[in-house]
Design an enzyme around this catalytic site. Structure first.
Site, PDB file in Angstrom:
ATOM      1  N   ARG A 244      -1.120  14.187   4.196  1.00  9.70           N
ATOM      2  CA  ARG A 244      -1.231  13.029   5.075  1.00  9.70           C
ATOM      3  C   ARG A 244      -1.185  13.499   6.521  1.00  9.70           C
ATOM      4  O   ARG A 244      -0.122  13.774   7.072  1.00  9.70           O
ATOM      5  CB  ARG A 244      -0.096  12.042   4.781  1.00  9.70           C
ATOM      6  CG  ARG A 244      -0.343  10.657   5.349  1.00  9.70           C
ATOM      7  CD  ARG A 244       0.909   9.806   5.237  1.00  9.70           C
ATOM      8  NE  ARG A 244       1.911  10.218   6.204  1.00  9.70           N
ATOM      9  CZ  ARG A 244       3.211  10.295   5.939  1.00  9.70           C
ATOM     10  NH1 ARG A 244       3.664  10.051   4.736  1.00  9.70           N
ATOM     11  NH2 ARG A 244       4.062  10.665   6.885  1.00  9.70           N
ATOM     12  N   HIS A 248       2.654   7.786   8.585  1.00 13.75           N
ATOM     13  CA  HIS A 248       2.553   6.930   7.408  1.00 13.75           C
ATOM     14  C   HIS A 248       2.004   5.559   7.782  1.00 13.75           C
ATOM     15  O   HIS A 248       1.194   4.979   7.058  1.00 13.75           O
ATOM     16  CB  HIS A 248       3.916   6.775   6.737  1.00 13.75           C
ATOM     17  CG  HIS A 248       3.880   5.921   5.516  1.00 13.75           C
ATOM     18  ND1 HIS A 248       4.179   4.579   5.537  1.00 13.75           N
ATOM     19  CD2 HIS A 248       3.568   6.197   4.232  1.00 13.75           C
ATOM     20  CE1 HIS A 248       4.054   4.077   4.327  1.00 13.75           C
ATOM     21  NE2 HIS A 248       3.696   5.033   3.513  1.00 13.75           N
ATOM     22  N   TYR A 257      10.012  14.360  11.280  1.00 21.38           N
ATOM     23  CA  TYR A 257      10.467  14.994  10.038  1.00 21.38           C
ATOM     24  C   TYR A 257       9.546  16.098   9.518  1.00 21.38           C
ATOM     25  O   TYR A 257       9.760  16.629   8.429  1.00 21.38           O
ATOM     26  CB  TYR A 257      10.680  13.940   8.941  1.00 21.38           C
ATOM     27  CG  TYR A 257       9.510  13.013   8.690  1.00 21.38           C
ATOM     28  CD1 TYR A 257       8.440  13.393   7.883  1.00 21.38           C
ATOM     29  CD2 TYR A 257       9.484  11.743   9.246  1.00 21.38           C
ATOM     30  CE1 TYR A 257       7.378  12.545   7.644  1.00 21.38           C
ATOM     31  CE2 TYR A 257       8.434  10.873   9.016  1.00 21.38           C
ATOM     32  CZ  TYR A 257       7.381  11.273   8.206  1.00 21.38           C
ATOM     33  OH  TYR A 257       6.326  10.415   7.971  1.00 21.38           O
TER      34      TYR A 257
END
Length: 356
Positions: A244, A248, A257
């Site tokens: 990805r 998100h 993160y």
């Protein structure tokens, strides 16, 4: 090959696994990072027309994501999720299906997409198994197809759906995008199994792991999965490995993160769009002039879709509560009253042109 969660062996052979193995399941791949077919690879040949259509659709999806993401940042949309880095999974798999197949969920035109954006997690997986069983009972020459993310496999509905499909031999193809992250949770904190394909094997479902950034491999695998599902009247699980690239959603900042360098590496060196463009351009099916014209046309279409959607009258608050039940239950009546009271108390916090 390095994927989120560890190294995965690469194979040019398309092999659906029906028995568990102590080793990590290989990842079916056809094109290398420079768009060259891997020697000895077995894949479904695509025509110039289909290849160009697949590429154009991938660019369309990429352009939509860019523009809609910017529109959300401008306050013109409330929420948005992109598919950056995963374009091949969506487009190549769709290209492998037919109009007779039942897709959950289904794609919608950019005009409708710009007017209504929502998100649901794994709700469609059990329904896909049910639809497939219905197709089986009606003796249809078609299958049901559903898409899901790796995070969805941590939900109970995923397991119920796979078990249902396996026991009843429902012709459904489960296509899982394993992009390494369920929002901010990496896959190694979600499950201990060898990815997603092994979960299918555990339920007695023939499964395959494919390089989701490889358009030809994804197309070939889904095409073969569809044929097996219909011919053998059994479920198939396709695990499409990817990464990805984007956040998100517009509510997320993935740089909190994961390393920026890692994101940039997958965005540039592993781009499915760049890889497939090299392939079709090398075949003489595409050039820079085609590229410029395509991106210009798509940008105009998407911008126009947003402008049209912005002129549509906003729905009444009542529509939030009346689209499911014939008779509104008491709990929803209470919620509607609380919402209307909140709007009246704080009119500045809500759009003044929303019908109350």
């Amino acid at each position: 090959m390095d994927f989120p969660g560890g190294k995965v062996p690469i194979t040019p052979q398309m092999k659906f696994i029906s028995e568990s193995s102590e080793k990590r399941l290989p990842c079916y791949r056809v094109l290398d990072d420079d768009g060259y077919p891997i020697p000895g690879s077995i894949f479904e040949e695509v025509s110039k027309e289909l290849a160009v259509k697949m590429y154009s659709s991938m660019v369309t999806l990429q352009t939509m994501d860019t523009i809609f993401y910017e529109a959300q940042r401008q306050g013109r949309l409330s929420f948005y999720l992109t598919t950056a880095g995963e374009e091949a999974i969506n487009i190549a798999s769709a290209a492998a299906l037919t109009l007779d197949d039942f897709v959950l969920p289904q794609d919608i035109p950019s005009k409708q997409f710009s007017a209504s954006i929502s998100i649901s997690i794994r709700t469609q997986i059990p329904q896909a198994a049910g639809v497939a069983y219905s197709l089986k009972m009606d003796k249809k020459e078609a299958c049901a197809v559903t898409f899901l993310g790796d995070g969805s496999t941590s939900e109970g509905d995923f397991h119920a759906a796979l078990n249902f499909a396996a026991v009843l031999d429902a012709p459904v193809v489960f296509i899982c995008r394993n992009n390494g992250w369920a929002i901010s949770t990496p896959i190694n904190e979600q499950f201990r199994s060898d990815g997603i394909a092994s979960k299918g094997i555990a339920y007695g479902i023939r499964s395959i792991r494919v390089d989701g950034n490889d358009s030809l491999a994804t197309y070939s695998a889904v095409r073969a999965a569809r044929e097996m599902a219909i011919k053998e009247q059994k479920p198939i699980l396709v695990e499409a490995m990817s990464y990805r690239v984007a956040h998100h959603s517009t509510s997320d900042d993935s740089t909190k993160y994961r390393p920026v360098e890692e994101i940039e590496h997958w965005k540039t060196a592993k781009s499915p769009i760049s890889r497939f463009r090299k392939y079709i351009q090398r075949n003489g099916w595409w050039n820079d002039e085609n590229e410029s014209e395509l991106r210009g046309d798509i940008r105009k279409q998407v911008l126009q879709a947003i402008q049209v959607a912005e002129k549509v009258e906003k729905p009444s608050l009542t529509d939030l509560f009346t689209d499911v039940y014939d008779k509104l239950p008491l709990n929803l009546q209470d919620q509607e009253k609380l919402l209307r009271d909140a709007v009246k108390r704080s009119p500045k916090e809500y759009p003044c042109d929303v019908p109350i």
